[in-house]
Write a protein that holds these residues in place. Structure first.
Motif, PDB file in Angstrom:
ATOM      1  N   MET A 173       0.837  -1.205   0.000  1.00  0.00           N
ATOM      2  CA  MET A 173       0.000   0.000   0.000  1.00  0.00           C
ATOM      3  C   MET A 173       0.866   1.247   0.000  1.00  0.00           C
ATOM      4  O   MET A 173       0.593   2.195  -0.716  1.00  0.00           O
ATOM      5  CB  MET A 173      -0.914   0.005   1.227  1.00  0.00           C
ATOM      6  CG  MET A 173      -1.885   1.152   1.254  1.00  0.00           C
ATOM      7  SD  MET A 173      -2.946   1.113   2.690  1.00  0.00           S
ATOM      8  CE  MET A 173      -3.920  -0.317   2.294  1.00  0.00           C
ATOM      9  N   ILE A 174       1.931   1.260   0.780  1.00  0.00           N
ATOM     10  CA  ILE A 174       2.866   2.388   0.811  1.00  0.00           C
ATOM     11  C   ILE A 174       4.036   2.062  -0.106  1.00  0.00           C
ATOM     12  O   ILE A 174       4.694   1.034   0.043  1.00  0.00           O
ATOM     13  CB  ILE A 174       3.378   2.656   2.233  1.00  0.00           C
ATOM     14  CG1 ILE A 174       2.240   3.134   3.138  1.00  0.00           C
ATOM     15  CG2 ILE A 174       4.497   3.691   2.220  1.00  0.00           C
ATOM     16  CD1 ILE A 174       2.631   3.290   4.585  1.00  0.00           C
ATOM     17  N   GLU A 175       4.296   2.949  -1.067  1.00  0.00           N
ATOM     18  CA  GLU A 175       5.439   2.774  -1.951  1.00  0.00           C
ATOM     19  C   GLU A 175       6.695   3.425  -1.371  1.00  0.00           C
ATOM     20  O   GLU A 175       7.803   2.919  -1.536  1.00  0.00           O
ATOM     21  CB  GLU A 175       5.139   3.376  -3.315  1.00  0.00           C
ATOM     22  CG  GLU A 175       6.263   3.183  -4.316  1.00  0.00           C
ATOM     23  CD  GLU A 175       6.138   4.082  -5.521  1.00  0.00           C
ATOM     24  OE1 GLU A 175       6.614   3.686  -6.590  1.00  0.00           O
ATOM     25  OE2 GLU A 175       5.585   5.184  -5.388  1.00  0.00           O
ATOM     26  N   ALA A 176       6.509   4.574  -0.715  1.00  0.00           N
ATOM     27  CA  ALA A 176       7.644   5.320  -0.167  1.00  0.00           C
ATOM     28  C   ALA A 176       7.234   5.953   1.149  1.00  0.00           C
ATOM     29  O   ALA A 176       6.070   6.318   1.347  1.00  0.00           O
ATOM     30  CB  ALA A 176       8.113   6.393  -1.152  1.00  0.00           C
ATOM     31  N   ALA A 177       8.210   6.079   2.042  1.00  0.00           N
ATOM     32  CA  ALA A 177       7.972   6.669   3.360  1.00  0.00           C
ATOM     33  C   ALA A 177       8.935   7.835   3.549  1.00  0.00           C
ATOM     34  O   ALA A 177      10.160   7.658   3.491  1.00  0.00           O
ATOM     35  CB  ALA A 177       8.164   5.638   4.459  1.00  0.00           C
ATOM     36  N   MET A 178       8.382   9.017   3.777  1.00  0.00           N
ATOM     37  CA  MET A 178       9.167  10.234   3.946  1.00  0.00           C
ATOM     38  C   MET A 178       9.253  10.577   5.427  1.00  0.00           C
ATOM     39  O   MET A 178       8.241  10.536   6.146  1.00  0.00           O
ATOM     40  CB  MET A 178       8.531  11.383   3.161  1.00  0.00           C
ATOM     41  CG  MET A 178       9.300  12.680   3.209  1.00  0.00           C
ATOM     42  SD  MET A 178       8.656  13.902   2.023  1.00  0.00           S
ATOM     43  CE  MET A 178       9.252  13.177   0.484  1.00  0.00           C
ATOM     44  N   ILE A 179      10.461  10.916   5.862  1.00  0.00           N
ATOM     45  CA  ILE A 179      10.724  11.140   7.283  1.00  0.00           C
ATOM     46  C   ILE A 179      10.678  12.642   7.573  1.00  0.00           C
ATOM     47  O   ILE A 179      11.628  13.380   7.369  1.00  0.00           O
ATOM     48  CB  ILE A 179      12.076  10.530   7.673  1.00  0.00           C
ATOM     49  CG1 ILE A 179      12.065   9.027   7.340  1.00  0.00           C
ATOM     50  CG2 ILE A 179      12.369  10.755   9.149  1.00  0.00           C
ATOM     51  CD1 ILE A 179      13.426   8.380   7.402  1.00  0.00           C
ATOM     52  N   TRP A 180       9.509  13.062   8.016  1.00  0.00           N
ATOM     53  CA  TRP A 180       9.185  14.439   8.382  1.00  0.00           C
ATOM     54  C   TRP A 180       8.876  15.258   7.136  1.00  0.00           C
ATOM     55  O   TRP A 180       9.030  14.803   6.000  1.00  0.00           O
ATOM     56  CB  TRP A 180      10.276  15.095   9.231  1.00  0.00           C
ATOM     57  CG  TRP A 180       9.714  16.031  10.272  1.00  0.00           C
ATOM     58  CD1 TRP A 180       9.682  17.392  10.238  1.00  0.00           C
ATOM     59  CD2 TRP A 180       9.066  15.642  11.496  1.00  0.00           C
ATOM     60  NE1 TRP A 180       9.048  17.890  11.368  1.00  0.00           N
ATOM     61  CE2 TRP A 180       8.668  16.821  12.158  1.00  0.00           C
ATOM     62  CE3 TRP A 180       8.783  14.421  12.091  1.00  0.00           C
ATOM     63  CZ2 TRP A 180       8.000  16.824  13.373  1.00  0.00           C
ATOM     64  CZ3 TRP A 180       8.128  14.406  13.304  1.00  0.00           C
ATOM     65  CH2 TRP A 180       7.747  15.589  13.941  1.00  0.00           C
ATOM     66  N   ASN A 181       8.414  16.471   7.361  1.00  0.00           N
ATOM     67  CA  ASN A 181       8.081  17.413   6.308  1.00  0.00           C
ATOM     68  C   ASN A 181       8.843  18.704   6.555  1.00  0.00           C
ATOM     69  O   ASN A 181       8.715  19.316   7.619  1.00  0.00           O
ATOM     70  CB  ASN A 181       6.577  17.702   6.302  1.00  0.00           C
ATOM     71  CG  ASN A 181       6.171  18.656   5.202  1.00  0.00           C
ATOM     72  OD1 ASN A 181       6.415  18.381   4.026  1.00  0.00           O
ATOM     73  ND2 ASN A 181       5.568  19.786   5.560  1.00  0.00           N
ATOM     74  N   GLU A 182       9.678  19.089   5.595  1.00  0.00           N
ATOM     75  CA  GLU A 182      10.444  20.333   5.649  1.00  0.00           C
ATOM     76  C   GLU A 182      11.173  20.503   6.985  1.00  0.00           C
ATOM     77  O   GLU A 182      10.945  21.474   7.719  1.00  0.00           O
ATOM     78  CB  GLU A 182       9.525  21.522   5.358  1.00  0.00           C
ATOM     79  CG  GLU A 182       8.891  21.422   3.975  1.00  0.00           C
ATOM     80  CD  GLU A 182       8.029  22.611   3.590  1.00  0.00           C
ATOM     81  OE1 GLU A 182       7.890  23.544   4.418  1.00  0.00           O
ATOM     82  OE2 GLU A 182       7.487  22.620   2.473  1.00  0.00           O
ATOM     83  N   PRO A 183      12.092  19.602   7.288  1.00  0.00           N
ATOM     84  CA  PRO A 183      12.785  19.684   8.580  1.00  0.00           C
ATOM     85  C   PRO A 183      13.676  20.908   8.731  1.00  0.00           C
ATOM     86  O   PRO A 183      14.036  21.265   9.858  1.00  0.00           O
ATOM     87  CB  PRO A 183      13.611  18.391   8.607  1.00  0.00           C
ATOM     88  CG  PRO A 183      13.785  18.013   7.171  1.00  0.00           C
ATOM     89  CD  PRO A 183      12.517  18.427   6.505  1.00  0.00           C
ATOM     90  N   ASN A 184      14.031  21.565   7.626  1.00  0.00           N
ATOM     91  CA  ASN A 184      14.853  22.779   7.718  1.00  0.00           C
ATOM     92  C   ASN A 184      14.017  24.053   7.670  1.00  0.00           C
ATOM     93  O   ASN A 184      14.552  25.149   7.493  1.00  0.00           O
ATOM     94  CB  ASN A 184      15.906  22.804   6.606  1.00  0.00           C
ATOM     95  CG  ASN A 184      15.294  22.882   5.214  1.00  0.00           C
ATOM     96  OD1 ASN A 184      14.198  22.373   4.973  1.00  0.00           O
ATOM     97  ND2 ASN A 184      15.991  23.508   4.283  1.00  0.00           N
TER      98      ASN A 184
END
Length: 303
Positions: A1-12
């Motif tokens: 179901m999940i193709e990719a997992a992103m770790i946080w959003n705009e950490p900078n």
């Protein structure tokens, strides 16, 4: 179901990570490594992606490289809004990608790009066309932000809100559809670029637009979507039921999930931008979500 997992959003970006609590991003780097390892342990075939950065900053990427974060992910991502928030021109997109490619050999995804209708609908039409001309074939992933305008009564997830002036109010005009669901002129232009260009749509908790969004995305020819699974929302009553409904609704798409947002009671400070107070808790949330959604949607009962 999940193709990719992103770790946080705009950490900078200080709207999403508090630089006063973590001025050198050491806490973020440690958290990202823990999360990447947890995701890999649960779902080794899911692509791990560093949270899309905004602004596009090779110095920040060098920092992540030096702290070992880039050794734990398989792609990095950038966000760009040159007609709304960034201090560069839309034609500089190739140069901005090259700045990050000079730092890392990892694929550089454009996981958010968008143009608001804050000034005029016609600006979005022209900007979408020019952005697609520059990025299609140049970046392995291009995800347009967003399908829907953000309803004014919901508020944008950012730190300073009205104090940002027009920078804040532009958040509410980024959609190809107005908040009431009626199309803007740029919707027709967008359909010319699918499936090469995907969409970003953040769904609020128990978002009433979910089913309509899925219908629109299929009509537009969209095949890949980015959305969020909020650690903060996971503490709400019936959170898993909402997550299940959202992920099942998106089952026909290639989905990139973004894990983000610290619960107020689990941060060093009571805010969604805070580093976690307890090391490992964010990674544990990521692992639980991957167990639940990293495979076949019909395995939810086994989560």
């Amino acid at each position: 179901m999940i193709e990719a997992a992103m770790i946080w959003n705009e950490p900078n970006n200080k709207s999403h990570w508090d630089p006063e609590l973590d001025p050198d991003w050491a806490l973020y780097a440690a958290m990202a490594i823990e999360a990447a390892d947890a995701i890999a342990a649960e779902s080794p075939n899911v692509t791990r992606v560093l949270g899309g950065i905004s602004p596009i900053d090779p110095v920040f990427m060098e920092n992540m490289k030096g702290r070992g974060v880039l050794d734990r992910v398989e792609a990095v991502a950038v966000h760009g809004f040159p007609l709304d928030w960034n201090l560069w021109k839309v034609d500089e997109w190739p140069a901005k990608l090259a700045e990050i490619e000079a730092v890392t050999p990892l694929p550089v995804w454009v996981s958010e790009v968008g143009i608001s209708t804050f000034g005029a609908d016609e600006v979005q039409v022209w900007g979408l066309k020019r952005t697609a001309e520059l990025l299609v074939g140049r970046a392995p992933r291009i995800q347009w932000y967003s399908l829907y305008d953000l309803p004014m009564e919901w508020g944008a997830t950012t730190r300073h809100k009205e104090a940002e002036g027009s920078s804040y109010y532009r958040h509410f005009h980024m959609g190809l559809l107005r908040a009431d669901g009626t199309p803007k002129p740029a919707l027709t232009e967008f359909a010319k670029w699918t499936p090469a260009v995907g969409l970003v749509q953040w769904f609020h908790f128990e978002d009433p637009r979910l089913d309509d969004a899925v219908s629109w995305m299929k009509r537009l020819g969209v095949t890949y979507v980015r959305t969020g699974l909020s650690w903060a929302d996971s503490f709400r009553p019936n959170a898993d039921a909402w997550f299940d409904r959202m992920m099942l609704a998106l089952d026909d798409f290639d989905v990139t999930v973004t894990f983000c947002f610290t619960p107020e009671h689990r941060g060093l400070a009571p805010h969604h931008t805070s580093p976690p107070a307890v090391s490992g808790e964010f990674a544990a949330f990521c692992a639980r979500m991957m167990r639940r959604y990293g495979g076949d949607a019909r395995s939810l009962s086994a989560a």
